[in-house]
Design an enzyme around this catalytic site. Structure first.
Site, PDB file in Angstrom:
ATOM      1  N   ASN A   1      12.958 -25.646  -8.115  1.00  0.00           N
ATOM      2  CA  ASN A   1      12.419 -25.217  -6.813  1.00  0.00           C
ATOM      3  C   ASN A   1      12.136 -26.436  -5.948  1.00  0.00           C
ATOM      4  OD1 ASN A   1       9.595 -26.138  -7.306  1.00  0.00           O
ATOM      5  ND2 ASN A   1       9.738 -24.638  -8.958  1.00  0.00           N
ATOM      6  N   ARG A   2      11.639 -26.193  -4.751  1.00  0.00           N
ATOM      7  CA  ARG A   2      11.524 -27.263  -3.759  1.00  0.00           C
ATOM      8  C   ARG A   2      10.260 -28.112  -3.891  1.00  0.00           C
ATOM      9  NH1 ARG A   2      15.154 -26.397   0.425  1.00  0.00           N
ATOM     10  NH2 ARG A   2      15.932 -24.262   0.547  1.00  0.00           N
TER      11      ARG A   2
END
Ligand code: C5P
Length: 399
Positions: free
Chosen positions: A214-215
């Site tokens: 994920n970011r």
């Protein structure tokens, strides 16, 4: 006489104010020694100081932009207000008679004196000037005023002066100033505490070449680890893959998957007084990790996922006796979701951040609201992650 041993200043945020004296060059060594002791250092200069040493020198030595104008707002440079809030202590070295007078009177007409008025932590001044200037009743009165207000006056020493005469007025040695900074900052309010922080994303493998992640940049967790170390805690930072440098004085534990993070946390859980789960742990992982690279076919592909362990919930349900802090990244219904998480995961505090408007993931800024087990909530507003980390630590410090 041997120089005093450098105190441990890991992660402490020290602002060095340089004013216009021939001794300004010694401030370069002071910055170097403060960093050597582990401190983070920023520098603010008077215009006079820049005539003796260039800001570039201090920029290189502190690894940060230097503030030399109260009006400076250019990119990358930090404004005087933010610099003042960042600083745990301000040490003015060398401090000229002029700057001592301004500090005593509360004048704010340049970058240094403007910043000084909004620093909350200890003020240290290391005077350097010609002997008669030092002994002048006006200077002595100003120094007494500063002392009365709690400032620490380091020196001056006696010896050869720039004028060619000998007397009182020499800047003390940088090592003595570093020692004074250590004494003024004290051991920190987290001394003797163990803080465990998780940070960054996790990566869930699909096959030997592919994974899901994920970011999350890890910035919030790293900022918390750094802040806790700076306040004297023994810090363990369990982190997924990030591109960030290790904070000074922090034990780093690198993991990859949610399962590995779970195991690393539980292996260290018993020593911790505070656990802060700032990591963006994957909620799902591929149900089967292929040992070989998955080959493409002609049709669509369906991959089965299974839940990862919820580390925070498992800690909440366990007999962990310390303070348990979770994070919630939400794009809507922040309060309702945060309160639900607080109850469901049985933690003491949830730090909720709004990731809807370019804040949160990867950004330097965050907007945080804290929700406590006792029903209280506190809006910390929007700010730098480093500043918010300090505020979180204020709120979750064990009694
Ligand atoms: O449920 P949600 O993912 O929104 O909860 C976020 C909080 O729970 C964060 O503190 C995160 O570190 C933690 N978490 C966890 N294990 C998971 C998922 C989230 O510890 N598998």
């Amino acid at each position: 006489m041997s120089p005093p041993a450098l105190p441990r200043l890991s992660g402490r945020r020290v602002l060095v104010g340089v004013s216009g004296s021939i001794a300004a060059y010694k401030a370069a060594d002071l910055v170097r020694q403060l960093r050597h002791a582990g401190a983070e250092v920023r520098v603010v200069m008077t215009r006079g100081a820049t005539a003796f040493v260039t800001p570039l020198t201090f920029e290189a030595l502190s690894a940060h932009p230097v503030l030399d104008s109260a009006l400076q707002t250019d990119q990358g440079a930090i404004g005087h207000v933010e610099l003042a809030y960042w600083a745990e202590a301000l040490v003015v070295a060398p401090a000229t008679a002029q700057v001592l007078a301004k500090l005593a009177a509360g004048l704010a007409d340049d970058a240094l004196t403007t910043t000084a008025l909004s620093v909350n932590g200890p003020l240290l001044v290391a005077p350097a000037m010609e002997s008669r200037m030092w002994h002048h009743p006006a200077t002595q009165h100003n120094v007494a005023t500063l002392r009365d207000r709690g400032a620490v006056v380091v020196g001056p020493a006696r010896g050869d002066l720039a004028s060619g005469r000998a007397g009182d007025g020499r800047l003390v040695e940088p090592a003595d100033i570093v020692a004074a900074v250590g004494a003024a900052l004290g051991p920190g309010d987290y001394a003797g505490r163990v803080v465990l922080v998780t940070a960054g994303p996790t990566a869930e493998d699909l096959d030997p070449v592919r994974y899901l992640t994920n970011r999350s940049s890890g910035k919030m967790g790293y900022a918390l680890a750094q802040a806790a170390a700076g306040r004297g805690a023994e810090v363990v930072l369990i982190h997924g893959p990030t591109a960030l440098p290790a904070p000074a004085g922090v034990e780093m534990v690198a993991v990859r998957s949610a399962q590995q993070m779970h195991d690393a946390v539980f292996a260290r859980r018993d020593r911790a007084d505070v656990i802060i789960m700032a990591a963006a742990v994957a909620d799902y992982r591929p149900a089967a990790v292929s040992e070989q690279k998955r080959k493409k076919g002609d049709g669509p592909l369906t991959i089965a996922f299974e839940r990862t362990p919820d580390i925070l919930a498992a800690l909440g349900a366990s007999d962990f006796a310390g303070t348990l802090v979770g994070f919630a990244a939400e794009t809507e219904n922040i309060e309702a979701y945060a309160k639900d998480k607080l109850a469901r995961k049985q933690c003491d505090v949830i730090c909720a951040n709004d990731v809807s408007a370019g804040q949160g993931f990867g950004a330097e800024d965050n907007h945080l609201r804290l929700f406590f087990k006792d029903g209280r909530d506190l809006d910390l507003g929007r700010g730098r992650k480093a500043a918010l980390a300090q505020r979180i630590l204020d709120e979750v410090r064990p009694a």
